[in-house]
Scaffold this active site. Sequence first.
Site, PDB file in Angstrom:
ATOM      1  N   SER A   1     -40.584 -55.272  85.505  1.00 21.62           N
ATOM      2  CA  SER A   1     -41.815 -54.903  84.815  1.00 21.62           C
ATOM      3  C   SER A   1     -42.026 -55.812  83.606  1.00 21.62           C
ATOM      4  O   SER A   1     -42.099 -57.027  83.762  1.00 21.62           O
ATOM      5  CB  SER A   1     -41.779 -53.417  84.446  1.00 21.62           C
ATOM      6  OG  SER A   1     -43.057 -52.932  84.103  1.00 21.62           O
TER       7      SER A   1
ATOM      8  N   GLU B   1     -46.236 -49.279  93.799  1.00 23.22           N
ATOM      9  CA  GLU B   1     -45.937 -49.347  92.362  1.00 23.22           C
ATOM     10  C   GLU B   1     -46.677 -48.259  91.572  1.00 23.22           C
ATOM     11  O   GLU B   1     -46.090 -47.531  90.778  1.00 23.22           O
ATOM     12  CB  GLU B   1     -46.328 -50.723  91.813  1.00 23.22           C
ATOM     13  CG  GLU B   1     -45.594 -51.894  92.423  1.00 23.22           C
ATOM     14  CD  GLU B   1     -44.333 -52.281  91.686  1.00 23.22           C
ATOM     15  OE1 GLU B   1     -43.894 -51.521  90.805  1.00 23.22           O
ATOM     16  OE2 GLU B   1     -43.784 -53.343  91.996  1.00 23.22           O
TER      17      GLU B   1
ATOM     18  N   HIS C   1     -43.008 -47.759  91.254  1.00 17.86           N
ATOM     19  CA  HIS C   1     -42.565 -48.605  90.157  1.00 17.86           C
ATOM     20  C   HIS C   1     -41.262 -48.065  89.567  1.00 17.86           C
ATOM     21  O   HIS C   1     -41.106 -46.858  89.370  1.00 17.86           O
ATOM     22  CB  HIS C   1     -43.640 -48.636  89.072  1.00 17.86           C
ATOM     23  CG  HIS C   1     -43.404 -49.648  88.006  1.00 17.86           C
ATOM     24  ND1 HIS C   1     -43.416 -50.997  88.251  1.00 17.86           N
ATOM     25  CD2 HIS C   1     -43.138 -49.514  86.672  1.00 17.86           C
ATOM     26  CE1 HIS C   1     -43.185 -51.655  87.120  1.00 17.86           C
ATOM     27  NE2 HIS C   1     -43.009 -50.778  86.155  1.00 17.86           N
TER      28      HIS C   1
END
Length: 515
Positions: A196, A324, A421
Amino acid sequence: MTTSESPAPGTDGPVVRTASGAVRGLREQGLAVFRGIPFAEPPVGAARFQAPRRARPWDGTREAYAFGPPPPQEPGVLGPSARPAGPTGDDWLTLNVWTPDPDPSAARPVMVWIHGGAYKLGHGGQPGYDAQHVTRDGDVVVVTLNYRVGMEGFALWSGAPANRGLLDQVAALEWVQENIGAFGGDPARVTVFGESAGAGSIASLLAMERARGLFHRAVAQSVPGTFFSAELARDMAAALAAEAGRQPTAADLAAVDPRRLAEAGQALSAKMARYVDRWGQAAPTVTPFSPVVDGEVLPTTPWQALASGAAREVDLLAGHNRDEFRLFMFIGGMSGTITEERAADVLRLLAPGGEAGERAYREAFPTASPGELFARVQTDWLFGMPSLRLAEAQLAGGGRSHVYELTWPAPGGDGVLGACHGLDIPLLFGTFGADLGGLLFPGGRPTPEAEHLSTFIRRSWTAFARTGDPGWPAYDTGTRPVQVLDAEPKVTPYPEEKSRRIWEGFDFRALPLLD
């Protein structure tokens, strides 16, 4: 001098001499672990909002038993209970080392983890980043680190360098080059890996001249596509400073307690949606922080830099998770609530070409519900396509890249999370009950499938750090081979071909300030 707030565990731990002084670590489950080693001075006082300064030497042996204090930050998506725990103080710029043996002759591969957290939260001492499994299974040396986040690290103040958080990461990598050999690591085989905002940081480092030569391989997990233009960053900085009742200058803000500034950043994050007419696509991200393409620290976006050959000598492994955005929908209580109107709004805002992009998505996914379209376009815009296009840019610039996609669904969240995610973090580190892992794996208990996939990912990542080959073919734009990470990992052509075609030719540029 000690970093431990509790009585010292003993004096028989391993001792390593760094350029700044000796540190004593602990023996833990067959590894030597050193925590809270400073790589730069505390960024307070005259050093506040400035580039990191080399750590001051110390006399004697410093106890490296406890993680250093996290930098000031918001509580994060898991709420106030997730606020960083542990030591407090101003010595934010520290790092941690896990090594099988601090033998200078060992010359093991080195893996440096750069954490995520929307550029506004997180730290290297989080339980979810406990590196014992990666270190032991891969026979590598692992480093985790802190860097300034939020207002301290990424807001664009007058009188301060841009991207101070990235400069902190460069300083940590310089420390690795100078000192990691004493911990049994090979400074000529350094791999940065991160997820990320950590992956976005790595993409930035690949584009930065001052990071050249500090690492040799890079693993970018779920690269965010959000990079700010200087004009957008300055406008956001003015709004951030206003939340604190100050002017957007380093001199004026230096008088404000760092933790008070973190609260001001949180306050602005909560109302960013109001600024969509001014901040455009950045507004729905609810984070006013990202790397700034300032022309100096970060000369251009990573996609442009890599396509021009800026990092062709660095082996790249990049990828993303299939679903995600479902994590953010679940945490925000949006699962099952998205209307046709809301889906249309986000498609027109984020898809290439506005209304034309909306039509392209509806034609490509004709049976998708509003919620599925809402999640799909945000997954593609924010993480999926930026990650794939980073690998493609590396190829265009004469380098080599490998690509993966995680498709195995998280067992938590009543089945709505999918391959969301952050799922790759507990799978990589084997920390199923820590941080986000506690949400994704009910009770912190991995299934046999999860254990199998976790081992596969660790072996692939550490093999890449050792040789530049994770165990599957390098990516090319003809056959597009991708390692699909599922219950039974396999190599196939890129699975998200419909999305790839919609975004083909799209140029990920720095987000602008709208008139």
